[in-house]
Design an enzyme around this catalytic site. Structure first.
Site, PDB file in Angstrom:
ATOM      1  N   ASP A 549       4.580   1.220  -9.008  1.00  0.00           N
ATOM      2  CA  ASP A 549       3.434   2.129  -8.961  1.00  0.00           C
ATOM      3  C   ASP A 549       2.784   2.139 -10.354  1.00  0.00           C
ATOM      4  OD1 ASP A 549       1.768   4.137  -8.028  1.00  0.00           O
ATOM      5  OD2 ASP A 549       3.259   5.733  -8.226  1.00  0.00           O
ATOM      6  N   GLU A 552      -1.690  -0.292 -13.038  1.00  0.00           N
ATOM      7  CA  GLU A 552      -3.070  -0.754 -13.341  1.00  0.00           C
ATOM      8  C   GLU A 552      -3.205  -1.217 -14.783  1.00  0.00           C
ATOM      9  OE1 GLU A 552      -2.307   2.269 -11.979  1.00  0.00           O
ATOM     10  OE2 GLU A 552      -2.611   1.557  -9.933  1.00  0.00           O
ATOM     11  N   ASP A 626      -4.004   7.276  -3.751  1.00  0.00           N
ATOM     12  CA  ASP A 626      -3.918   8.731  -3.562  1.00  0.00           C
ATOM     13  C   ASP A 626      -5.110   9.293  -2.794  1.00  0.00           C
ATOM     14  OD1 ASP A 626      -1.629   8.449  -4.990  1.00  0.00           O
ATOM     15  OD2 ASP A 626      -2.447   9.213  -6.871  1.00  0.00           O
TER      16      ASP A 626
HETATM   17  C1  NOJ Z   1       1.099   7.891  -7.863  1.00  0.00           C
HETATM   18  C2  NOJ Z   1       1.194   7.249  -6.513  1.00  0.00           C
HETATM   19  O1  NOJ Z   1      -0.078   6.851  -6.090  1.00  0.00           O
HETATM   20  C3  NOJ Z   1       1.839   8.200  -5.542  1.00  0.00           C
HETATM   21  O2  NOJ Z   1       1.941   7.576  -4.293  1.00  0.00           O
HETATM   22  C4  NOJ Z   1       3.203   8.627  -6.061  1.00  0.00           C
HETATM   23  O3  NOJ Z   1       3.761   9.556  -5.174  1.00  0.00           O
HETATM   24  C5  NOJ Z   1       3.051   9.256  -7.431  1.00  0.00           C
HETATM   25  N1  NOJ Z   1       2.423   8.294  -8.306  1.00  0.00           N
HETATM   26  C6  NOJ Z   1       4.385   9.696  -8.026  1.00  0.00           C
HETATM   27  O4  NOJ Z   1       5.188   8.625  -8.293  1.00  0.00           O
END
Ligand code: NOJ
Length: 960
Positions: A549, A552, A626
């Site tokens: 995650d 970027e 998100d």
């Molecule tokens: C950002 C991610 O997009 C999300 O899916 C994740 O739950 C959070 N980071 C926490 O790790």
């Protein structure tokens, strides 16, 4: 209000729809980004001045013919940029140009770099001793398959140029005509696919024809702009009259945090005009329509990987991933332009009244490296693009099942409780996920001791039912623990502009970033995984998978929530030049490491990445980040997922039923009904949201969600076959209407319904509240409702009103297809592998024919690469014969696919077929009679237990 709606209403009051939005001001608009503002400014001025500052130096033209390898034959020349000066000598800048006509792929590639040896006015080197002054030209090492440059097997290098060769006629497939210097054009012709390139010398313009038709014009609007290197002192004499000097040596955007722009201006830009095409597509990731919008009076589309929590919809703003492939199609031709550059990039789109689609691509740094793909159908472009950048991975079978995720499952007991409750409610799932909080204080490669004291035990308990666990490991590493100390020691981290280890803020607080751009970083990262899994997990497990995650990378105190552009990566390249490919280097290194670790069992790793670039499809799945638990985001998920599917990265989903906030029960139902068609099918929720695992939902919401998940499982054989096809030709799994029927103009705007690969399932999910009918667009044909099998005959392409009560998904199977289903409920996909199949036959209207493909392998290992798979095609011929033709049988594992067919269901319309009461089955020399049941309620015909297997040749003849 009916009872069901009333119940929904009651449960609804527990939930609140969030109203949130992204903090836009953190991201630059085009006119706040130096190079974007400058290139737009230049575009406006150059089109009115009609000046041209670029030409091809005739003396430099050189043609390399390699009779043994057509792909390495090329034309090279120098483009000369001339900056006129009053009374004194003009400044000339040499820009090496190379053109390759790749006839195997029907594609054309050209590159334009900057020659530092011969450009005398460059003295930037002295100012930046830590930096590599050459423009970054190694993108292909990441974006192309096999990590080599497909043309040279090395990073591109430009040599000195010789004068033009003559005597070219012996060359077989290409004819590079001797330049017609009177007309100032070189014509390159390929007789295999009738492609012809005209390269104009006096203005640097490229026209690509197929036969008589002009398909693509490059630089026909003269927007080509190559900001050559120069020092700040010399800048005043290096600027063209049409140029703006805005932010050439500084970045005054409030949130840029002091980028000192060491090389000054170095952007590149070029225009592409698609002739006879009304629409452009591709260049994800954006939360926008599938068809790209005209940006003439708006922001351009931006490709710049950033963390955009609660991103805006209907927006050209950048998102987590970037795939710079633009594509288009009309009824008989398709074209793709791949801009192989990972720097911050903006794309302007303009549609003219006379049928031209124009684009203007601008990147902040790097070289111009362009591939043009030409084909008949839009899927030919995806095919050619993934031939270059790699085919999508064939995923673990379990990873295309249902994933249960949340930020966070708190401890081992919580995880096992979820498993138990899902089983108690008979809801299948394959993956459970651990987000950030499973770590010891956000230190990756550790487990929180009190909560996950014995991860090996937990993994084993999950494995008992064939289940997998995915855990989060991000590339930002908390300072001051053994992992970050090791990165420091091995000098494997990303550096700041001063050459020290860069420290920024992310989840753990102060953090450093692994630099997987270089060999040292890759080796160190690999070592961490080996220690985390092979050494620290005492007994051998292979059901642990990784989620990369925030790659970027997301940096909370960085400019635009990401890395400062002047950070330094391996090889002395600035973040500015490589930004969009960094995330790929992280997830691909993770994949390679996991593949190595699982080498013992040969198991395929599963990696989820948030950031992506061209080539990411080879090793990872992704998701749309998100989103918010409201109807608009549900609706937006479809064009977003379609966009990735057409550019070769089909393994993508959206968080069900919205990451942030608490969805209403009705939204949950509709989101699962939509999400079951996403190639990546995962529920996920923010840490602050109310728990909403399917078993916690009130009835009837729970029942409906269970139905959706189970429908996905019954269709797993079809999904897996679609994934397999995609791993061979890059085909879309969730496929837009115009990809299926490019001949219909009316379908080019449709992005709220789609097909499942080439399998004939047509779906239009309901994405708005209290909506119980919908208008669906059907091409001509016969369509059988996927649940009732009731036939709908459509005599010409048109819209039809379809009922969609709350429990119903508007989904049809188009006449001409046969689906393989598995109808027995099991806890996970692994437990289904020996289950019998049901065949669902959907005959065409005219001649009652149909066919369908099944691909089966062990669903887990790479043994399919050695021929351990079954591929078979079942066909219905002339309304009377249904037969199974084996395309490939496993080499050694003959038990693979040795599975019975328990039922054959033939959907019928009185017009399509008329089958009697019995049929004859022939298997080898054995022949026997079987009963055929007619279902009077529908016009369906059912053959129960025909006693045939999918891995044997058989033929059923129907009596009429
Ligand atoms: C950002 C991610 O997009 C999300 O899916 C994740 O739950 C959070 N980071 C926490 O790790």
């Amino acid at each position: 209000m009916n009872i069901f709606l009333f119940q929904l209403f009651l449960v609804t009051i527990l939930f609140i729809d969030p109203s949130a939005a992204f903090t836009d001001y953190l991201l630059k608009k085009c006119n706040q980004a130096g190079f974007c503002q400058r290139n737009r400014h230049y575009a406006t001025n150059i089109q009115s001045s009609h000046n041209s500052y670029y030409l091809i130096d005739e003396q430099s033209i050189h043609i390399d013919l390699d009779n043994n390898n057509n792909n390495s034959s090329s034309l090279r020349a120098n483009i000369i940029k001339t900056i006129p000066r009053n009374d004194i000598e003009d400044i000339m800048v040499e820009l090496p140009f190379k053109l390759t006509f790749q006839n195997d792929w029907q594609s054309v590639r050209f590159t334009i770099d900057e020659s530092f040896d011969s450009n005398t006015n460059d003295d930037t080197e002295a100012e930046s001793p830590l930096l590599n002054k050459h423009r970054y030209n190694e993108t292909g090492l990441w974006s192309f398959m096999n990590h080599t440059d497909s043309l040279n097997n090395t990073p591109l290098q430009f040599e000195k140029f010789e004068t033009i060769q003559s005597n070219l006629d012996k060359f077989v497939n290409f004819v590079f005509q001797t330049p017609d210097l009177e007309q100032n054009v070189i014509k390159v012709y390929n007789d295999i696919n009738q492609l012809e390139i005209h390269l104009f010398l006096d203005s640097f313009q490229i026209l690509i024809f197929q036969g008589e038709d002009l398909i693509l014009s490059i630089n026909d609007r003269s927007l080509f702009n190559f900001e050559h290197h120069r020092s700040m002192e010399q800048n005043f004499q290096n600027v063209l009259p049409e140029e703006s000097t805005y932010n050439m040596f500084a970045d005054d955007f409030e949130y840029s945090k002091g980028d000192h722009v060491p090389f000054g201006p170095e952007s590149i830009a070029l225009d592409f005009t698609f002739n006879g095409f009304n629409s452009l597509y591709g260049i994800p990731e954006h939360a926008d329509s599938l068809r790209l919008r005209d940006t003439s009076n708006d922001e351009p589309y931006r490709l710049f990987n950033v963390d955009v929590f609660q991103y805006n919809l209907d927006s050209r703003m950048p998102m987590y991933g970037a795939i710079p492939l633009l594509l288009t199609s009309n009824k008989d031709k398709s074209v793709g332009v791949f801009w192989n550059n990972p720097a911050d990039t903006w794309v302007d789109i303009h549609y003219t009244d006379n049928g031209l689609s124009q684009s203007h691509i601008m990147s902040e740094a790097g070289i111009i490296d362009v591939f043009v793909f030409i084909g008949e159908k839009p899927s030919d472009i995806t095919d050619q693009f993934t031939q270059l950048t790699g085919r999508p991975t064939l995923p673990l079978l379990s990873s295309i099942g249902y994933h249960q995720c949340r930020w966070n499952y708190n401890d081992e007991l919580d995880v096992l409780n979820v498993q138990e409750n899902m089983d108690r409610e008979d809801i299948p799932f394959d993956f459970i996920w651990l987000d950030l909080e499973y770590t010891d204080d956000k230190k990756y490669f550790t487990w929180k001791p009190d909560s996950f004291g014995n991860p090996g035990r937990m993994l084993k308990k999950l494995a008992k039912y064939g289940r997998q666990l995915a855990v989060l490991i991000d590339p930002h590493i908390k300072t001051q623990y053994h992992i970050s100390e090791e990165i420091k020691r091995q000098e494997a981290g990303v550096l700041n502009a001063g050459g020290d280890l860069y420290v920024g803020r992310c989840w753990p607080g102060d953090s450093i970033w692994i630099d997987t751009m270089g060999k040292i970083g890759q080796r160190v990262w690999d070592g961490f995984f080996k220690d985390f899994i092979t050494v620290k997990l005492p007994s051998y497990i292979d059901n642990l998978h990784i989620w990369n995650d925030m790659n970027e990378p997301s940096i909370f105190n960085g400019p635009e929530t990401t890395a400062p552009k002047d950070l330094i990566h391996n090889g002395g390249f600035e973040e500015r030049s490589i930004h969009n490919v960094y995330g790929l280097t992280v997830h691909e290194t993770t994949y390679d490491s996991m593949k190595d670790i699982y080498g013992i069992s040969d198991k395929r790793p599963f990696i989820l990445t948030r950031a992506f670039f061209a080539g990411s499809q080879r090793s990872a799945a992704t998701w749309t980040g998100d989103n918010i638990a409201n109807w608009d985001y549900l609706k937006a998920s479809i064009p977003m997922i379609l966009s990735n599917n057409i550019v070769g990265m089909p393994f993508i989903g959206a968080d069900i039923a919205g990451f942030d906030g608490n969805p209403t029960p009705e939204l949950i139902i509709r989101w699962y009904q939509t999400g079951l068609w996403y190639p990546f099918f995962r529920a996920h929720a923010h840490i602050d949201s109310i728990r909403r695992e399917p078993y916690l939902l009130e009835k009837p919401v729970r029942d409906s969600v269970r139905d959706s998940i189970r429908l996905r499982y019954t269709l797993l054989p079809t999904f897996y076959s679609a994934f397999h096809e995609s791993s061979i030709n890059g085909n879309a799994i969730m496929k837009p209407m115009f990809f299926q029927y490019p001949e219909h103009n009316e379908l080019y705007d449709v992005d709220n319904q789609f097909y499942l690969g080439n399998y004939g399932i047509l779906v239009k999910p309901i994405t708005s509240p209290e909506t119980f009918t919908t208008t669906m667009t059907f091409p001509k044909g016969i369509f059988y409702d996927l649940t009732t099998l009731k036939a709908l005959v459509v005599d010409h392409l048109k819209e039809v009103e379809i009922d969609a009560p709350i429990a119903k998904i508007p989904a049809f199977i188009e006449g001409g297809h046969i689906l393989f289903k598995r109808e027995i409920y099991r806890r996970s996909s692994k437990l289904m592998v020996n289950d019998p199949y049901t065949l669902l036959v959907a005959p065409t209207l005219d001649n009652g024919s149909a066919s369908g493909k099944l691909y089966v392998d062990d669903g887990e290992t790479f043994s399919y690469e050695n021929g351990e798979y079954l591929e078979t095609v079942v066909s219905l011929l002339a309304k009377s014969i249904l037969k199974n033709d084996i395309v490939h049988i496993p080499v050694n594992a003959d038990c693979l696919g040795n599975t019975m067919i328990e039922k054959i269901v033939i959907a019928m319309d009185s017009n399509t077929m008329d089958i009697g009461d019995h049929a004859t089955i022939k298997i080898g020399s054995e022949t026997r009679k079987i009963e055929v049941e007619h279902d009077d309620g529908t016009t369906t015909v059912i053959i129960k237990n025909p006693q045939v297997r999918v891995n044997e040749q058989w033929e059923i003849s129907f009596s009429i």
